[in-house]
Design a protein around this motif. Structure first.
Motif, PDB file in Angstrom:
ATOM      1  N   LEU A   1       6.805 -46.389 -67.541  1.00  0.00           N
ATOM      2  CA  LEU A   1       7.723 -46.941 -68.523  1.00  0.00           C
ATOM      3  C   LEU A   1       8.846 -45.949 -68.796  1.00  0.00           C
ATOM      4  O   LEU A   1       8.604 -44.758 -68.977  1.00  0.00           O
ATOM      5  CB  LEU A   1       6.967 -47.252 -69.812  1.00  0.00           C
TER       6      LEU A   1
ATOM      7  N   GLU B   1      12.049 -49.307 -73.706  1.00  0.00           N
ATOM      8  CA  GLU B   1      11.742 -50.657 -74.149  1.00  0.00           C
ATOM      9  C   GLU B   1      12.369 -50.907 -75.509  1.00  0.00           C
ATOM     10  O   GLU B   1      12.626 -49.968 -76.273  1.00  0.00           O
ATOM     11  CB  GLU B   1      10.229 -50.910 -74.192  1.00  0.00           C
TER      12      GLU B   1
ATOM     13  N   TRP C   1      12.483 -59.030 -75.968  1.00  0.00           N
ATOM     14  CA  TRP C   1      11.971 -57.661 -75.821  1.00  0.00           C
ATOM     15  C   TRP C   1      12.059 -57.279 -74.352  1.00  0.00           C
ATOM     16  O   TRP C   1      11.516 -57.966 -73.487  1.00  0.00           O
ATOM     17  CB  TRP C   1      10.517 -57.573 -76.291  1.00  0.00           C
TER      18      TRP C   1
ATOM     19  N   ARG D   1      11.711 -54.361 -71.198  1.00  0.00           N
ATOM     20  CA  ARG D   1      11.013 -53.153 -70.737  1.00  0.00           C
ATOM     21  C   ARG D   1      11.604 -52.735 -69.396  1.00  0.00           C
ATOM     22  O   ARG D   1      11.686 -53.537 -68.462  1.00  0.00           O
ATOM     23  CB  ARG D   1       9.513 -53.423 -70.559  1.00  0.00           C
TER      24      ARG D   1
ATOM     25  N   THR E   1      10.987 -50.143 -66.382  1.00  0.00           N
ATOM     26  CA  THR E   1      10.069 -49.201 -65.747  1.00  0.00           C
ATOM     27  C   THR E   1      10.763 -48.604 -64.529  1.00  0.00           C
ATOM     28  O   THR E   1      11.884 -48.979 -64.184  1.00  0.00           O
ATOM     29  CB  THR E   1       8.756 -49.882 -65.313  1.00  0.00           C
TER      30      THR E   1
ATOM     31  N   TYR F   1      11.583 -58.822 -69.175  1.00  0.00           N
ATOM     32  CA  TYR F   1      11.819 -59.237 -70.550  1.00  0.00           C
ATOM     33  C   TYR F   1      10.794 -60.275 -70.991  1.00  0.00           C
ATOM     34  O   TYR F   1      10.257 -61.031 -70.187  1.00  0.00           O
ATOM     35  CB  TYR F   1      13.255 -59.696 -70.798  1.00  0.00           C
TER      36      TYR F   1
ATOM     37  N   GLU G   1       8.160 -58.523 -78.791  1.00  0.00           N
ATOM     38  CA  GLU G   1       7.373 -57.324 -78.526  1.00  0.00           C
ATOM     39  C   GLU G   1       5.897 -57.700 -78.394  1.00  0.00           C
ATOM     40  O   GLU G   1       5.331 -58.358 -79.254  1.00  0.00           O
ATOM     41  CB  GLU G   1       7.563 -56.316 -79.664  1.00  0.00           C
TER      42      GLU G   1
ATOM     43  N   CYS H   1       4.918 -45.524 -75.117  1.00  0.00           N
ATOM     44  CA  CYS H   1       5.431 -46.713 -75.796  1.00  0.00           C
ATOM     45  C   CYS H   1       6.476 -46.281 -76.809  1.00  0.00           C
ATOM     46  O   CYS H   1       6.553 -45.105 -77.191  1.00  0.00           O
ATOM     47  CB  CYS H   1       4.321 -47.524 -76.457  1.00  0.00           C
TER      48      CYS H   1
END
Length: 216
Positions: free
Chosen positions: A7, A10, A26, A28, A30, A36, A40, A116
């Motif tokens: 990750l 985000e 939301w 993310r 990586t 998306y 969340e 996170c």
């Protein structure tokens, strides 16, 4: 062998598609994909490989556009216009996307691995303040806003305990007065229980990897 994906970033972004079609999602990022979700910790809507992104252009102070090699998602478009809440948040996304696009497969390196991140309410008595938190393999830190000024950071070796209060609230105890308010503990309230589970799973992962020794 494909390198393991990590990750990178985000958070919420506004996906712009025209009148009555704009949606907050939301996202993310990586080292291998851009994804998306409905919200969340919600359901994934779409994802596509980083190597399919051929460009990132900045549109004004808070917007940026992704250009893909091929259509993606329900709309089957090759461009995606996104809007962040602030200019600093936009710069964070654009900077990381450009680094990933410019790196060869598996060559992207970060000083810390992100576990996170997200917005949490930091509670002290009757006072509640929203802050942006990041948990990495080195520390837990919080900022005035996403992409904003660092306010305080606690190294993993200084975390004494992570305690659950209720379905959406937990406390992080440090072994010294680390917070901006001069306290050694933080009471953190999530927007809902699934988000709290994300954070607790993050701490458990770090514990399983031997990076922290905490009491639950």
């Amino acid at each position: 062998m494909m390198p393991e994906a990590h990750l990178v970033c985000e958070g919420f972004l506004l996906k712009r598609r025209g009148a009555f079609q704009n949606r907050t999602r939301w996202f993310r990022l990586t080292t291998s994909e851009f994804q998306y979700f409905t919200t969340e910790e919600g359901d994934m809507i779409a994802s596509f490989p980083i190597d399919k992104i051929i460009g990132v252009t900045e549109e004004g102070s808070t917007q940026f556009e992704l250009i893909q090699r091929q259509p993606f998602g329900a709309s089957q478009r090759t461009r995606m216009l996104l809007e962040a809440k602030t200019g600093s948040e936009k710069r964070k996304w654009v900077g990381l996307l450009k680094k990933l696009i410019g790196a060869n497969q598996g060559e992207y390196q970060a000083e810390e691995e992100l576990i996170c991140e997200g917005c949490l309410n930091k509670i002290r008595g009757a006072v509640k303040r929203q802050r942006w938190f990041r948990l990495t393999d080195k520390s837990i830190s919080y900022y005035a806003e996403n992409g904003g000024t660092l306010m305080a950071s606690l190294g993993l070796s200084h975390i004494e305990a992570v305690k659950s209060l209720d379905s959406d609230t937990f406390i992080v105890h440090g072994d010294y007065n680390f917070s901006a308010s001069g306290k050694r503990d933080m009471t953190l309230k999530c927007s809902y229980s699934a988000v709290k589970k994300k954070w607790m799973h993050g701490f458990k992962r770090l514990q399983d990897e031997g990076l922290i020794k905490v009491k639950y």
